[in-house]
Scaffold this active site. Sequence first.
Site, PDB file in Angstrom:
ATOM      1  N   HIS A 172      -1.185   5.107  23.359  1.00  0.00           N
ATOM      2  CA  HIS A 172      -2.085   5.877  23.587  1.00  0.00           C
ATOM      3  C   HIS A 172      -3.099   5.180  24.028  1.00  0.00           C
ATOM      4  O   HIS A 172      -3.692   4.064  23.645  1.00  0.00           O
ATOM      5  CB  HIS A 172      -2.394   6.493  22.397  1.00  0.00           C
ATOM      6  CG  HIS A 172      -1.088   7.113  21.211  1.00  0.00           C
ATOM      7  ND1 HIS A 172      -0.750   7.302  20.021  1.00  0.00           N
ATOM      8  CD2 HIS A 172      -0.008   7.688  22.207  1.00  0.00           C
ATOM      9  CE1 HIS A 172      -0.077   7.958  20.074  1.00  0.00           C
ATOM     10  NE2 HIS A 172       0.306   8.505  20.907  1.00  0.00           N
ATOM     11  N   HIS A 208      -2.110   1.438  23.996  1.00  0.00           N
ATOM     12  CA  HIS A 208      -0.894   0.547  22.967  1.00  0.00           C
ATOM     13  C   HIS A 208      -0.723   1.823  22.251  1.00  0.00           C
ATOM     14  O   HIS A 208      -0.564   2.739  22.221  1.00  0.00           O
ATOM     15  CB  HIS A 208      -2.605   0.557  21.678  1.00  0.00           C
ATOM     16  CG  HIS A 208      -2.185  -0.197  20.639  1.00  0.00           C
ATOM     17  ND1 HIS A 208      -2.411   1.016  19.528  1.00  0.00           N
ATOM     18  CD2 HIS A 208      -2.225  -1.116  20.515  1.00  0.00           C
ATOM     19  CE1 HIS A 208      -2.238  -0.306  18.245  1.00  0.00           C
ATOM     20  NE2 HIS A 208      -1.496  -1.381  18.863  1.00  0.00           N
ATOM     21  N   ASP A 234      -7.954  12.385  24.291  1.00  0.00           N
ATOM     22  CA  ASP A 234      -6.683  11.749  23.574  1.00  0.00           C
ATOM     23  C   ASP A 234      -5.294  11.576  25.058  1.00  0.00           C
ATOM     24  O   ASP A 234      -5.139  12.853  25.161  1.00  0.00           O
ATOM     25  CB  ASP A 234      -6.658  12.209  22.487  1.00  0.00           C
ATOM     26  CG  ASP A 234      -5.529  11.615  21.346  1.00  0.00           C
ATOM     27  OD1 ASP A 234      -4.443  12.195  21.015  1.00  0.00           O
ATOM     28  OD2 ASP A 234      -5.202  10.191  22.070  1.00  0.00           O
ATOM     29  N   LYS A 258       4.647  14.489  20.988  1.00  0.00           N
ATOM     30  CA  LYS A 258       3.666  14.244  22.269  1.00  0.00           C
ATOM     31  C   LYS A 258       4.248  13.920  22.663  1.00  0.00           C
ATOM     32  O   LYS A 258       3.551  13.181  24.047  1.00  0.00           O
ATOM     33  CB  LYS A 258       2.205  14.353  21.171  1.00  0.00           C
ATOM     34  CG  LYS A 258       1.800  13.456  21.181  1.00  0.00           C
ATOM     35  CD  LYS A 258       0.481  12.656  20.875  1.00  0.00           C
ATOM     36  CE  LYS A 258      -0.303  12.126  20.265  1.00  0.00           C
ATOM     37  NZ  LYS A 258      -1.496  12.003  19.493  1.00  0.00           N
ATOM     38  N   ASP A 259       5.254  12.445  21.684  1.00  0.00           N
ATOM     39  CA  ASP A 259       5.116  10.975  22.687  1.00  0.00           C
ATOM     40  C   ASP A 259       6.073  11.236  23.564  1.00  0.00           C
ATOM     41  O   ASP A 259       6.364  10.284  24.073  1.00  0.00           O
ATOM     42  CB  ASP A 259       4.916   9.784  21.608  1.00  0.00           C
ATOM     43  CG  ASP A 259       3.991   9.608  20.959  1.00  0.00           C
ATOM     44  OD1 ASP A 259       3.190   8.832  20.054  1.00  0.00           O
ATOM     45  OD2 ASP A 259       2.313   9.636  21.674  1.00  0.00           O
TER      46      ASP A 259
HETATM   47  C1  LIG Z   1      -5.803   8.851  16.099  1.00  0.00           C
HETATM   48  C2  LIG Z   1      -6.185   9.902  15.253  1.00  0.00           C
HETATM   49  C3  LIG Z   1      -5.353  11.030  15.067  1.00  0.00           C
HETATM   50  N1  LIG Z   1      -5.912  12.462  14.414  1.00  0.00           N
HETATM   51  C4  LIG Z   1      -5.597  12.982  13.558  1.00  0.00           C
HETATM   52  C5  LIG Z   1      -4.506  13.954  14.912  1.00  0.00           C
HETATM   53  C6  LIG Z   1      -3.580  14.354  14.409  1.00  0.00           C
HETATM   54  O1  LIG Z   1      -3.813  15.247  13.551  1.00  0.00           O
HETATM   55  C7  LIG Z   1      -2.927  13.445  13.054  1.00  0.00           C
HETATM   56  C8  LIG Z   1      -1.930  11.890  14.045  1.00  0.00           C
HETATM   57  O2  LIG Z   1      -2.586  11.693  15.327  1.00  0.00           O
HETATM   58  P1  LIG Z   1      -1.134  11.172  16.024  1.00  0.00           P
HETATM   59  O3  LIG Z   1      -0.125  11.252  16.522  1.00  0.00           O
HETATM   60  O4  LIG Z   1      -1.964  10.897  16.875  1.00  0.00           O
HETATM   61  O5  LIG Z   1      -0.794   9.778  15.479  1.00  0.00           O
HETATM   62  P2  LIG Z   1      -0.909   8.421  16.190  1.00  0.00           P
HETATM   63  O6  LIG Z   1       0.499   8.785  16.712  1.00  0.00           O
HETATM   64  O7  LIG Z   1      -0.043   7.215  14.814  1.00  0.00           O
HETATM   65  O8  LIG Z   1      -1.435   7.652  17.330  1.00  0.00           O
HETATM   66  C9  LIG Z   1      -2.623   6.284  16.604  1.00  0.00           C
HETATM   67  O9  LIG Z   1      -1.746   5.629  16.854  1.00  0.00           O
HETATM   68  C10 LIG Z   1      -1.457   4.385  18.529  1.00  0.00           C
HETATM   69  C11 LIG Z   1      -0.751   3.152  18.059  1.00  0.00           C
HETATM   70  C12 LIG Z   1      -2.312   4.077  18.995  1.00  0.00           C
HETATM   71  O10 LIG Z   1      -2.813   2.900  19.173  1.00  0.00           O
HETATM   72  C13 LIG Z   1      -3.934   5.277  18.287  1.00  0.00           C
HETATM   73  O11 LIG Z   1      -5.217   4.951  17.992  1.00  0.00           O
HETATM   74  C14 LIG Z   1      -3.590   6.785  17.788  1.00  0.00           C
HETATM   75  O12 LIG Z   1      -3.439   7.287  18.748  1.00  0.00           O
HETATM   76  O13 LIG Z   1      -4.104  12.366  12.796  1.00  0.00           O
HETATM   77  C15 LIG Z   1      -7.765  11.827  12.981  1.00  0.00           C
HETATM   78  O14 LIG Z   1      -7.754  12.697  12.845  1.00  0.00           O
HETATM   79  N2  LIG Z   1      -7.836  10.591  14.318  1.00  0.00           N
HETATM   80  C16 LIG Z   1      -7.545  10.548  14.778  1.00  0.00           C
HETATM   81  O15 LIG Z   1      -8.540   8.770  14.999  1.00  0.00           O
END
Ligand SMILES: Cc1cn([C@H]2C[C@H](O)[C@@H](COP(=O)(O)OP(=O)(O)O[C@H]3O[C@H](C)C(=O)[C@H](O)[C@H]3O)O2)c(=O)[nH]c1=O
Length: 186
Positions: A62, A119, A143, A169-170
């Site tokens: 991301h 990352h 994002d 999404k990933d």
């Molecule tokens: C990143 C983020 C996400 N969210 C919410 C959005 C979704 O409802 C939930 C999960 O989000 P996401 O699936 O994008 O989370 P990760 O897959 O852990 O993503 C993160 O993990 C990889 C390793 C990264 O480097 C990024 O910092 C970040 O994208 O948290 C928030 O409310 N605030 C935030 O800062």
Amino acid sequence: MKIERLPLAGLAKIIPTRLGDHRGYFAEVFKDGWFRENVADVDFVQENESLSAAVGTVRGLHFQLEPFAQGKLVRCLAGRIFDVAVDIRVGSPTYGQWYGAELSKENGEQLWVPAGFAHGFATLEPDSVIFYKVTAPYSAENDRGLLWNDPEIGIEWPLPLDNAILSDKDTKQPKLADLPPSFQYR
Ligand SMILES: Cc1cn([C@H]2C[C@H](O)[C@@H](COP(=O)(O)OP(=O)(O)O[C@H]3O[C@H](C)C(=O)[C@H](O)[C@H]3O)O2)c(=O)[nH]c1=O
């Protein structure tokens, strides 16, 4: 704290010093002045934490678009992960190249991932918790992602990931070849 410069310009590993005694240890894990002088002169504006329960969970790759591009200072509070950064700075001599480091509760090491990198990580132990400081607030609209197993990038994940656990999404992120120019190398 010690710093280890890494092969991709801007990337760095930080190794805190653990002061042990009969109770356990104490370590300074972040110090603003030291970080600005030795790593990057940046402001951290948000701190994140995530728990990944199963081995073989992959989060990433991301990044956020300017002006919400984030530098990330990542460490592992529980368990063990393979943390990866991919250089996506157009014009960078290492564009599309990746670097990976094992971060764990045990080694206490941190990875500094500047803006301009995608990352992500894979978990190597159950119940792995990461904690990371970022230099820009979350912006869902900005994002973006890159496919974690893009053969053109060729990340050598240290465990079989045929059944990787991913967010929806990933599973659909673009490959490097299809990634619009996001960052200019400076
Ligand atoms: C990143 C983020 C996400 N969210 C919410 C959005 C979704 O409802 C939930 C999960 O989000 P996401 O699936 O994008 O989370 P990760 O897959 O852990 O993503 C993160 O993990 C990889 C390793 C990264 O480097 C990024 O910092 C970040 O994208 O948290 C928030 O409310 N605030 C935030 O800062």
